[in-house]
Design a protein around this motif. Structure first.
Motif, PDB file in Angstrom:
ATOM      1  N   PHE A   1     124.827  10.536  86.407  1.00  0.00           N
ATOM      2  CA  PHE A   1     123.758   9.542  86.377  1.00  0.00           C
ATOM      3  C   PHE A   1     122.443  10.180  85.948  1.00  0.00           C
ATOM      4  CE2 PHE A   1     126.724   8.358  89.744  1.00  0.00           C
ATOM      5  CZ  PHE A   1     127.040   7.051  89.407  1.00  0.00           C
ATOM      6  N   THR A   2     121.573   9.344  85.427  1.00  0.00           N
ATOM      7  CA  THR A   2     120.204   9.754  85.160  1.00  0.00           C
ATOM      8  C   THR A   2     119.391   9.400  86.393  1.00  0.00           C
ATOM      9  OG1 THR A   2     120.551   9.229  82.854  1.00  0.00           O
ATOM     10  CG2 THR A   2     118.271   9.474  83.583  1.00  0.00           C
ATOM     11  N   ILE A   3     118.621  10.328  86.894  1.00  0.00           N
ATOM     12  CA  ILE A   3     117.958  10.087  88.168  1.00  0.00           C
ATOM     13  C   ILE A   3     116.467  10.342  88.052  1.00  0.00           C
ATOM     14  CG2 ILE A   3     117.769  10.828  90.585  1.00  0.00           C
ATOM     15  CD1 ILE A   3     120.734  11.579  90.445  1.00  0.00           C
ATOM     16  N   ALA A   4     115.696   9.405  88.614  1.00  0.00           N
ATOM     17  CA  ALA A   4     114.257   9.642  88.767  1.00  0.00           C
ATOM     18  C   ALA A   4     113.975   9.582  90.250  1.00  0.00           C
ATOM     19  CB  ALA A   4     113.454   8.566  88.039  1.00  0.00           C
TER      20      ALA A   4
ATOM     21  N   MET B   1     107.631  19.284  97.855  1.00  0.00           N
ATOM     22  CA  MET B   1     107.686  20.034  96.602  1.00  0.00           C
ATOM     23  C   MET B   1     108.921  20.906  96.546  1.00  0.00           C
ATOM     24  SD  MET B   1     103.755  20.787  95.862  1.00  0.00           S
ATOM     25  CE  MET B   1     103.181  20.583  97.507  1.00  0.00           C
ATOM     26  N   GLN B   2     109.352  21.377  97.727  1.00  0.00           N
ATOM     27  CA  GLN B   2     110.594  22.153  97.753  1.00  0.00           C
ATOM     28  C   GLN B   2     111.746  21.297  97.259  1.00  0.00           C
ATOM     29  OE1 GLN B   2     108.391  21.946 100.096  1.00  0.00           O
ATOM     30  NE2 GLN B   2     108.012  23.924 101.096  1.00  0.00           N
ATOM     31  N   GLN B   3     111.724  20.043  97.701  1.00  0.00           N
ATOM     32  CA  GLN B   3     112.791  19.153  97.267  1.00  0.00           C
ATOM     33  C   GLN B   3     112.764  18.982  95.755  1.00  0.00           C
ATOM     34  OE1 GLN B   3     112.834  14.835  98.337  1.00  0.00           O
ATOM     35  NE2 GLN B   3     114.643  15.520  99.453  1.00  0.00           N
ATOM     36  N   ALA B   4     111.574  18.732  95.229  1.00  0.00           N
ATOM     37  CA  ALA B   4     111.455  18.570  93.782  1.00  0.00           C
ATOM     38  C   ALA B   4     111.975  19.817  93.075  1.00  0.00           C
ATOM     39  CB  ALA B   4     109.996  18.315  93.403  1.00  0.00           C
ATOM     40  N   ALA B   5     111.584  20.974  93.614  1.00  0.00           N
ATOM     41  CA  ALA B   5     112.011  22.225  92.997  1.00  0.00           C
ATOM     42  C   ALA B   5     113.522  22.375  93.066  1.00  0.00           C
ATOM     43  CB  ALA B   5     111.325  23.394  93.697  1.00  0.00           C
ATOM     44  N   ARG B   6     114.116  21.937  94.184  1.00  0.00           N
ATOM     45  CA  ARG B   6     115.551  22.132  94.359  1.00  0.00           C
ATOM     46  C   ARG B   6     116.387  21.202  93.486  1.00  0.00           C
ATOM     47  NH1 ARG B   6     114.243  23.057 100.011  1.00  0.00           N
ATOM     48  NH2 ARG B   6     114.393  20.829 100.375  1.00  0.00           N
ATOM     49  N   VAL B   7     115.988  19.927  93.412  1.00  0.00           N
ATOM     50  CA  VAL B   7     116.911  18.960  92.823  1.00  0.00           C
ATOM     51  C   VAL B   7     116.639  18.620  91.357  1.00  0.00           C
ATOM     52  CG1 VAL B   7     117.376  17.914  95.054  1.00  0.00           C
ATOM     53  CG2 VAL B   7     115.649  16.898  93.543  1.00  0.00           C
ATOM     54  N   SER B   8     115.432  18.890  90.862  1.00  0.00           N
ATOM     55  CA  SER B   8     115.115  18.275  89.569  1.00  0.00           C
ATOM     56  C   SER B   8     115.211  19.253  88.405  1.00  0.00           C
ATOM     57  CB  SER B   8     113.713  17.668  89.613  1.00  0.00           C
ATOM     58  OG  SER B   8     112.766  18.690  89.703  1.00  0.00           O
TER      59      SER B   8
ATOM     60  N   ARG C   1     113.288  18.344  85.518  1.00  0.00           N
ATOM     61  CA  ARG C   1     111.900  18.288  85.059  1.00  0.00           C
ATOM     62  C   ARG C   1     111.062  17.678  86.165  1.00  0.00           C
ATOM     63  NH1 ARG C   1     111.945  14.496  80.777  1.00  0.00           N
ATOM     64  NH2 ARG C   1     110.007  15.176  79.818  1.00  0.00           N
ATOM     65  N   THR C   2     109.786  18.040  86.152  1.00  0.00           N
ATOM     66  CA  THR C   2     108.894  17.522  87.181  1.00  0.00           C
ATOM     67  C   THR C   2     107.667  16.917  86.511  1.00  0.00           C
ATOM     68  OG1 THR C   2     109.627  19.152  88.799  1.00  0.00           O
ATOM     69  CG2 THR C   2     107.495  18.127  89.196  1.00  0.00           C
ATOM     70  N   ALA C   3     107.287  15.757  87.012  1.00  0.00           N
ATOM     71  CA  ALA C   3     106.082  15.099  86.491  1.00  0.00           C
ATOM     72  C   ALA C   3     105.072  15.023  87.606  1.00  0.00           C
ATOM     73  CB  ALA C   3     106.433  13.692  86.001  1.00  0.00           C
ATOM     74  N   TYR C   4     103.874  15.487  87.324  1.00  0.00           N
ATOM     75  CA  TYR C   4     102.834  15.473  88.347  1.00  0.00           C
ATOM     76  C   TYR C   4     101.840  14.346  88.067  1.00  0.00           C
ATOM     77  CZ  TYR C   4      98.840  16.696  91.151  1.00  0.00           C
ATOM     78  OH  TYR C   4      97.793  16.626  92.019  1.00  0.00           O
ATOM     79  N   PHE C   5     101.696  13.461  89.039  1.00  0.00           N
ATOM     80  CA  PHE C   5     100.754  12.347  88.937  1.00  0.00           C
ATOM     81  C   PHE C   5      99.527  12.637  89.774  1.00  0.00           C
ATOM     82  CE2 PHE C   5     102.765   8.572  86.996  1.00  0.00           C
ATOM     83  CZ  PHE C   5     104.037   9.068  86.798  1.00  0.00           C
TER      84      PHE C   5
ATOM     85  N   VAL D   1     117.557  14.949  86.064  1.00  0.00           N
ATOM     86  CA  VAL D   1     116.849  14.533  87.266  1.00  0.00           C
ATOM     87  C   VAL D   1     115.375  14.827  87.042  1.00  0.00           C
ATOM     88  CG1 VAL D   1     116.590  14.816  89.740  1.00  0.00           C
ATOM     89  CG2 VAL D   1     118.842  15.079  88.694  1.00  0.00           C
ATOM     90  N   VAL D   2     114.576  13.789  87.075  1.00  0.00           N
ATOM     91  CA  VAL D   2     113.143  13.973  86.920  1.00  0.00           C
ATOM     92  C   VAL D   2     112.491  13.695  88.263  1.00  0.00           C
ATOM     93  CG1 VAL D   2     111.051  13.097  85.831  1.00  0.00           C
ATOM     94  CG2 VAL D   2     113.116  13.420  84.480  1.00  0.00           C
ATOM     95  N   ALA D   3     111.715  14.652  88.747  1.00  0.00           N
ATOM     96  CA  ALA D   3     111.001  14.444  90.007  1.00  0.00           C
ATOM     97  C   ALA D   3     109.588  14.004  89.695  1.00  0.00           C
ATOM     98  CB  ALA D   3     110.990  15.744  90.808  1.00  0.00           C
ATOM     99  N   LEU D   4     109.134  12.981  90.426  1.00  0.00           N
ATOM    100  CA  LEU D   4     107.743  12.541  90.288  1.00  0.00           C
ATOM    101  C   LEU D   4     107.033  12.990  91.552  1.00  0.00           C
ATOM    102  CD1 LEU D   4     108.413   8.854  89.148  1.00  0.00           C
ATOM    103  CD2 LEU D   4     108.317  10.891  87.723  1.00  0.00           C
ATOM    104  N   ILE D   5     106.048  13.873  91.398  1.00  0.00           N
ATOM    105  CA  ILE D   5     105.317  14.339  92.574  1.00  0.00           C
ATOM    106  C   ILE D   5     103.848  14.015  92.408  1.00  0.00           C
ATOM    107  CG2 ILE D   5     106.970  16.183  93.076  1.00  0.00           C
ATOM    108  CD1 ILE D   5     104.921  18.132  91.865  1.00  0.00           C
TER     109      ILE D   5
END
Lengths: 431, 306
Positions: B252-255, B261-268, B270-274, B86-90
């Motif tokens: 599944f692979t998830i993006a 940010m809490q959500q990103a921290a909880r579910v992912s 890796r995290t990508a910061y844009f 799971v990759v989070a895009l923040i």
């Protein structure tokens, strides 16, 4: 802003607001009143129209009959075998009716008076008598009591007796005879079924709207079958597929322009192209339908485009996101959601086409046609043109026919609008 | 949203120097407490810090640039998304993360003015190949949108739609099974099993979003893209969806694009910061939220701007 219990004095600003409030509310009330007045004005206009038409037209649904005792003498009729269609067809029914009239009114003497007497009965009565005899051959050489169709002058005079008698075309003698019939209760008005079963006629008492209704239905069928699919397809292409460039802008502007073109121009176009160039016959519903299609297409395209545009983009994205092809997206999602709007547009367009006269005049649908058309290639006229023709006729009896025909046309329009509402409701109920 | 990002002509190649044309706002300079504003820093970024690339990449993006007409929304992004990750895009609003996400199943094709450059590969297959058909691509890369958008059809038909159009099942019984298992996976089965024929639009917001997820997984995609799937939901519905993402990540692979940010921290994983269209930093989620490599990332996750 003001304190709820008014314990504190109002601030300067609040006081200003208070002062302006009365003015604001007054203008609001005025604004509301303008709207209400407009609605009331519209309703009044509609009421006047209805009173005028219904007042003059309801009697058009009635016809006058006279009771006579007819001697179906085979020698007078020159019909000896009532089962032979040729003989039936050639029978002298006029003679029988004239004999009966002479019997009934023996005071008619001289050629002129006799002619006046004979003219009180419609020529349509002879056809009725013929049909009656053909249906029941045993009637030959018997005496029958029948109600036969009166002439339109008698009809008009008799109907007008209850208010202001209209006797311009009635001689004194004829008025006496009518009075005599009234006294003996040998004249009556009944519901005019002939009005709904026969085509046009030069005799008002025999004229019917059926030919025009059939003509209108056939023309509308052609129009609907051509304009709805073409209009919807064009709208979908323009909304979903067409690239946004100058060409499509040009097309869009011209569709809007076409919607504003006077309808008679479309008639001229139809005359030039379909009749002169393609040499299609005149006066047929096929050509009429094509011409009206050209006229209604812009309306349908514009409303269909608006309906397609109103489908939320999220639904499109959902469909595409799951892997639907563009066509699947359109057929499964966009079209069902846009359909109510498209149908509304189509029915408004059809109602407009149903009431259209001008373009049809140009392609010859204004001709006098007695037969009821049965196919899109039979000569026909349509309801509004029939109304136009009757309103133009000199016979007084056509006035009420005109109003009656207008009522029938209005009935059709109301039916179509009701259909539109119903269809929309039904389709929308599928959430 | 994304097309308001950049006003100046931005550099595209790595060697181009920064154009310092933008005026810095007061808040930004205060926030940064440095001579350079975040905008200037972002515009000077030529290389993503951290570990944007992965070993077993399911999706591999190289030098992706996205333009809306004249405006560039995404600059030169290199990123790998590994299988079952799971990759989070923040990033702040308008930083191009949604635009980037929509590139991954070519949803940007529907926007006429959008132009995508660079290469995006799904299992080594270039998805921007002109010969590629987007229909099977979107069957492999599903998408869940920001606003729940169930079809105005029954719950059953919503889920069955994908399998039907792709011809995945032939018999009604099989279709029933697919619908049930998809709804179960989306955690919605118990709530709707007795009213499968009622309209999907009649569900609550959170249920609708789970229905959309069920609809997406009904076609068994390999990758699921989620564009702020919880932004319209309350915390309870959000928690359910997050739980669901955790479960789905096993298969599944998830993006996922998210503003939380809490959500990103909880579910992912890796995290990508844009930031302003640039991919600033990609790292293990834990590292990004505890010890980010880049000053902009740090400023964002500590709430100094954004």
């Amino acid at each position: 802003m003001t304190s709820p219990n008014n314990s504190k004095p109002l601030s300067q600003q609040a006081a200003l607001v208070q002062k302006s409030l009365a003015k604001r509310y007054a203008s609001e009330r005025r604004f509301k009143a303008y709207g209400l007045a407009s609605v009331l004005f519209g309703l009044c206009a509609l009421l006047v129209l209805f009173v005028e038409i219904f007042g003059g037209g309801l009697s058009g649904f009635k016809t006058t009959q006279v009771a006579l005792t007819l001697e179906l003498d085979s020698d007078v009729l020159e019909v000896y075998d009532a089962t032979n269609p040729d003989e039936i067809l050639a029978g002298n029914y006029t003679g029988v009716i004239r004999n009966a009239l002479k019997e009934r009114f023996p005071d008619a003497t001289g050629r002129k008076e006799k002619r006046a007497l004979y003219s009180m009965i419609s020529v349509g009565a002879t056809y009725d008598l013929r049909d009656q005899l053909a249906a029941d051959p045993d009637l030959l050489d018997t005496s029958i009591d029948v109600w036969i169709l009166a002439d339109d002058d008698i009809d008009t005079y008799y109907k007008s007796l209850s208010s202001v008698p209209y006797a311009e075309r009635m001689s004194d003698k004829q008025q006496q005879w009518v009075q005599d019939l009234i006294d003996k209760q040998e004249i009556r008005t009944i519901f005019n079924t002939r009005f709904f079963t026969s085509g046009d006629s030069s005799e008002p008492e025999m004229a019917g709207i059926r030919g025009a209704i059939m003509g209108s239905l056939l023309t509308m069928m052609v129009t609907l079958l051509l304009s709805f699919p073409v209009g919807v397809a064009a709208a979908i292409y323009l909304e979903e597929y067409a690239p946004k460039n100058r060409l499509t802008d040009f097309v869009e502007v011209n569709i809007n322009n076409l919607a504003a073109v006077p309808s008679i121009i479309f008639g001229l176009l139809g005359l030039a192209i379909f009749i002169n160039l393609f040499e299609m016959p005149r006066s047929i519903p096929l050509v009429g339908g094509i011409v009206l299609t050209l006229m209604t297409l812009p309306t349908i395209i514009i409303s269909s485009r608006a309906a397609v545009k109103a489908v939320p983009p999220s639904i499109r994205e959902a469909a595409l996101g799951i892997g639907a092809s563009k066509m699947q997206m359109i057929l499964h999602h966009v079209l069902p959601l846009a359909m109510p709007g498209m149908l509304t547009g189509a029915i408004i367009g059809m109602a407009q086409a149903l009431g259209e006269t001008a373009p049809l005049l140009m392609i010859g649908m204004v001709a006098f046609i007695m037969d009821v058309p049965g196919a899109i290639t039979d000569p026909a006229t349509v309801m509004p043109v029939q109304i136009f023709l009757w309103s133009d006729s000199p016979e007084r009896a056509f006035v009420e026919k005109t109003s009656a025909a207008i009522m029938v046309l209005l009935m059709f329009l109301m039916f179509m609008n009701a259909m539109a509402v119903l269809l929309r409701k039904r389709l929308e109920r599928r959430w | 949203m994304q097309d308001t990002v950049i006003e100046s002509k931005a550099p595209t190649a790595k060697t181009v120097q920064v154009e310092r044309t933008k005026k810095t706002t007061k808040t930004e300079s205060n926030a940064m407490n440095a001579k350079r504003s975040p905008t200037e820093i972002a515009e000077s970024i030529t290389e993503t810090v951290g570990k944007p690339l992965a070993q077993n990449a399911k999706l591999a993006m190289r030098n992706v640039n996205v333009h809306y007409d004249q405006k560039q929304a995404v600059f030169d992004v290199n990123l790998d998304i590994a299988e079952n990750q799971v990759v989070a895009l923040i990033g702040p609003s308008g930083c191009g993360k949604s635009t980037f996400l929509r590139c991954l199943n070519r949803m940007n094709d529907t926007i006429d003015i959008c132009r995508v450059e660079g290469s995006i590969q799904l299992d080594g297959m270039d998805i921007y190949d002109s010969k590629l058909d987007v229909v099977p691509l979107r069957a492999r890369v599903g998408m869940v949108f920001q606003k729940p958008n169930p079809f105005p059809k029954s719950i059953y038909d919503n889920v069955a739609y994908g399998p039907r159009i792709h011809g995945l099942v032939n018999r009604r019984a099989d279709l029933d099974d697919v619908v049930e298992s998809s709804l179960r996976k989306a955690g919605l089965w118990e709530e709707v099993k007795d009213r499968l024929e009622s309209p999907g639009t009649g569900l609550s917001g959170g249920q609708q979003q789970r229905l959309c997820i069920a609809r997406t997984i009904a076609v068994s995609p390999e990758v699921i893209l989620m564009d702020e799937p919880c932004s319209a939901l309350d915390p309870i519905a959000t928690a359910k969806i997050e739980e669901l993402i955790a479960e789905l990540s096993q298969n599944f692979t998830i993006a996922i694009v998210t503003h939380s940010m809490q959500q990103a921290a909880r579910v992912s994983n890796r995290t990508a910061y844009f930031h302003l269209g640039r991919l600033v930093e990609v790292n293990e989620t834990e590292k990004v939220f505890t010890n980010p490599d880049h000053e902009l990332t740090e400023a964002y996750i500590t709430g100094r701007f954004g």
